[in-house]
Every structure is written in C-alpha cells, then in structure tokens.
Design an enzyme around this catalytic site. Structure first.
Site, PDB file in Angstrom:
ATOM      1  N   ASP A  31      -9.928  -3.818  -4.841  1.00 47.79           N
ATOM      2  CA  ASP A  31      -9.213  -2.655  -4.021  1.00 47.79           C
ATOM      3  C   ASP A  31      -9.229  -1.443  -4.962  1.00 47.79           C
ATOM      4  O   ASP A  31      -9.079  -1.548  -6.115  1.00 47.79           O
ATOM      5  CB  ASP A  31      -7.583  -3.411  -4.033  1.00 47.79           C
ATOM      6  CG  ASP A  31      -6.729  -2.396  -3.286  1.00 47.79           C
ATOM      7  OD1 ASP A  31      -7.269  -1.211  -2.928  1.00 47.79           O
ATOM      8  OD2 ASP A  31      -5.572  -2.420  -3.107  1.00 47.79           O
TER       9      ASP A  31
ATOM     10  N   SER B 265       0.707  -1.391  -0.093  1.00 44.80           N
ATOM     11  CA  SER B 265      -0.056  -0.056  -0.099  1.00 44.80           C
ATOM     12  C   SER B 265       0.881   1.319  -0.040  1.00 44.80           C
ATOM     13  O   SER B 265       1.742   1.558  -0.867  1.00 44.80           O
ATOM     14  CB  SER B 265      -0.810   0.073   1.337  1.00 44.80           C
ATOM     15  OG  SER B 265      -2.057   0.784   0.990  1.00 44.80           O
TER      16      SER B 265
ATOM     17  N   HIS C  48      -8.256  -5.139  -0.638  1.00 45.54           N
ATOM     18  CA  HIS C  48      -6.952  -4.318  -0.115  1.00 45.54           C
ATOM     19  C   HIS C  48      -6.679  -4.541   1.307  1.00 45.54           C
ATOM     20  O   HIS C  48      -7.361  -4.907   2.234  1.00 45.54           O
ATOM     21  CB  HIS C  48      -7.113  -2.558   0.007  1.00 45.54           C
ATOM     22  CG  HIS C  48      -5.796  -1.751   0.180  1.00 45.54           C
ATOM     23  ND1 HIS C  48      -4.952  -1.718  -0.755  1.00 45.54           N
ATOM     24  CD2 HIS C  48      -5.336  -1.511   1.288  1.00 45.54           C
ATOM     25  CE1 HIS C  48      -4.060  -1.191  -0.201  1.00 45.54           C
ATOM     26  NE2 HIS C  48      -4.185  -0.829   1.011  1.00 45.54           N
TER      27      HIS C  48
END
Length: 321
Positions: free
Chosen positions: A259, A164, A289
């Site tokens: 995501d 991320s 995610h």
C-alpha cells in the site's frame, strides 16, 4: 518503480492481473461522478454477499451544514440488549464511497464484534472541501454519544473506526475526543489510514504504481479535498503531524505491505505508542490498499475483518472489567 508481484498474495496477484487485462481505468482518469459509480460497481465482483444482521435502520441527524445520514446496524445476537458501539467512517479518498460501499464490512464487524455499528454518510469532495468531512464525522460521533439511550448503546463503550480516508477521519475524531466531553471514546480502529497528506513517506514511491491505489490517485483525491498545501499540514488533515498524541484512546492500526500508505500507517502506530497510548499494529504484508473490502476474491480479507472484530471485543470488554 516497476511493481514486483511475486511477493503478493496469489489471489491479489490474480486480481491485479485481471484488472490489467481488462484495462480498468485508474481513479485519477475519471471524473468524481464516474469514480463514485466505478467504486460502487466493484462491489459486485469483489465483495462477498452481505450477511444478515439483527436490525438495520437509516437515520438522518442534524449536521454542521444540513442533515447527515447514518446507518445503524445491530447484530443477529443480542438484538435488544444495550450494546457497545462502533462509529464507522468509510474510505474513498474523501471523494468516493458512501453507506452502501461499506455495507458488507459494517455488517461483518457488527456480527463478529457483537456490537452496534453506526456508519456515517459524511459529505464528500469536491462538492464539499476540507474540513467538511471531518466536521460531519465529529458531529455524528457527538450525536451518537448524546443519543446513546435512544439508540440502546453503551455510551461508556464507544469506538470510532474507518479505512483509508475513513481511518484518517477516525484518527481526527479520536484526537478531538481528548478535550471534548461529548466524545467519550474507548478505542480507535484505523485500517490502512491516511495520516500524512503531505505524502512524505517512502512507500508512496515504493508502492505508488501498479498496486491498485497509485500515487496519482492520492494526488487526485487530495487535490479535490484540500484547497492548498497549507491546509494539509494541519492535524485535522494529517493526524501524524499533531504536536501532541498523548492521552488518546487505545488503537489498532492495520496496514497492507504493498500500500502507498503503508509507511505512514506504521509511523502513526509507532507515534501513538511513543506518546504513551495503548496501540497495536498488524501488517498484512502480501496485501494491497483496499483489500479488506475484497473478500469475494481475497481470503485474507476475512482474516483482517476478524482481527478487527476481535480487537473491538477486547477493547469493549476491557472497559467493563
């Protein structure tokens, strides 16, 4: 857009349904301090038990504005050998996360890839605005390279990775490595990375509500980290917008199908390939995610970790043959 859970992994469906029934607060509804506490608390229900490794050591090194904390892991096998190493940068939207939030993941990568892992406790927003996190990660990676002998790692087999926001930071470090003799990297591991903080891709809308990380959460994170939109156009903020992506370390880009960041991760993998780099791309089409940290309740998290570990092993082996 109304979420459609039918195409999700059944275990992921169950997790999202349980969160909805409990009324779990969204990140953007919390203060940064509350969000950090909630992020760490989720470890107890989502992450597997941390596996033993051969050695763990916390370090403090000089940073751009004070000390930066590191955590060194060495695997249960080859504890005393000179090992390849992964500098790991945790996710959390530049606001949440720390060495403890990703301890379980770092241990698993360390053992499965047979490499040392050095996790970086970079400064977070809103206390420390852009580009503080990037500067800390660059300084830490340079320090690891310069002190490879002290750490008993192979400076010629050094990778950077993250998930991320950590994936964004890893991409930034990799881009910086091209012209920096203190950053000799052979691989970048980018797990559902942020690559375009201008939020220009369709999956922001398509997956932006109901799949754990929301569009509102992303706005919350970016507003805390960046002072203005102009900053978000810079390559250190949005690696996909860099004018030149050639001559970068080999890469694995891993995304999740549900995501909000899916499309920009895929776009970055394609851009790396089109610029002539060795880049592989894997999408876990039924996942959300953050799933790689959810191995207690989502089995595909373990497959994702082993996929990353195997890519690291191949990259480190390639550099020695």
């Amino acid at each position: 857009m109304t979420p459609d859970y039918r195409m999700l992994d059944p275990q992921t469906q169950a997790l999202l349904a349980a969160n909805a029934s409990k009324g779990v607060a969204a990140t953007h509804q919390l203060t940064p301090a509350q969000a950090r506490d909630a992020y760490l608390a989720r470890r107890q229900t989502l992450q597997p038990e941390p596996e033993p490794v051969g050695h763990v050591q916390d370090l403090n090194i000089p940073g751009p504005d004070g000390e930066v904390g590191l955590r060194l892991y060495r695997p249960t096998s080859n504890t005393h050998d000179t090992l390849p190493a992964l500098v790991y940068l945790h996710g959390g939207g530049f606001v949440v996360g720390n060495l403890d939030s990703h301890d379980t993941l770092c241990r698993a990568l360390c053992n499965q890839a047979g490499c040392a892992v050095i996790a970086v406790d970079y400064r977070c927003a809103p206390e420390h605005k852009y580009p503080a996190a990037a500067h800390d990660c660059l300084a830490a990676t340079r320090w690891v390279y310069a002190h490879s002998g002290d750490l008993n790692i192979d400076a010629h087999r050094l990778a950077v990775g993250g998930d991320s926001a950590g994936g964004q930071l890893a991409a930034v470090v990799a881009q910086s490595s091209r012209h920096d003799p203190a950053l000799n990297l052979v691989f970048q591991l980018l797990i559902y990375p942020i690559t375009d903080t201008l939020m220009q891709h369709d999956s922001i809308q398509r997956n932006g509500q109901g799949y754990s990380l929301s569009k509102q959460d992303l706005v919350y994170y970016y507003d805390h980290y960046f002072a203005n939109t102009v900053q978000r156009k810079e390559p250190m903020a949005s690696p996909l917008l860099a004018p030149d992506l050639s001559h970068l370390p080999a890469a694995l880009v891993l995304t999740a199908g549900f995501d909000p960041l899916h499309d920009e991760g895929l776009a970055y993998a394609n851009a790396l390939s089109q610029a002539g780099n060795r880049a592989q791309y894997v999408c876990f089409a039924r996942q959300i995610h953050g799933f790689i940290l959810m191995g207690r309740v989502i089995d595909e998290a373990h497959l994702a970790i082993s996929t990353c570990a195997q890519a690291l092993k191949r990259a480190f082996h390639t550099e020695t043959t």
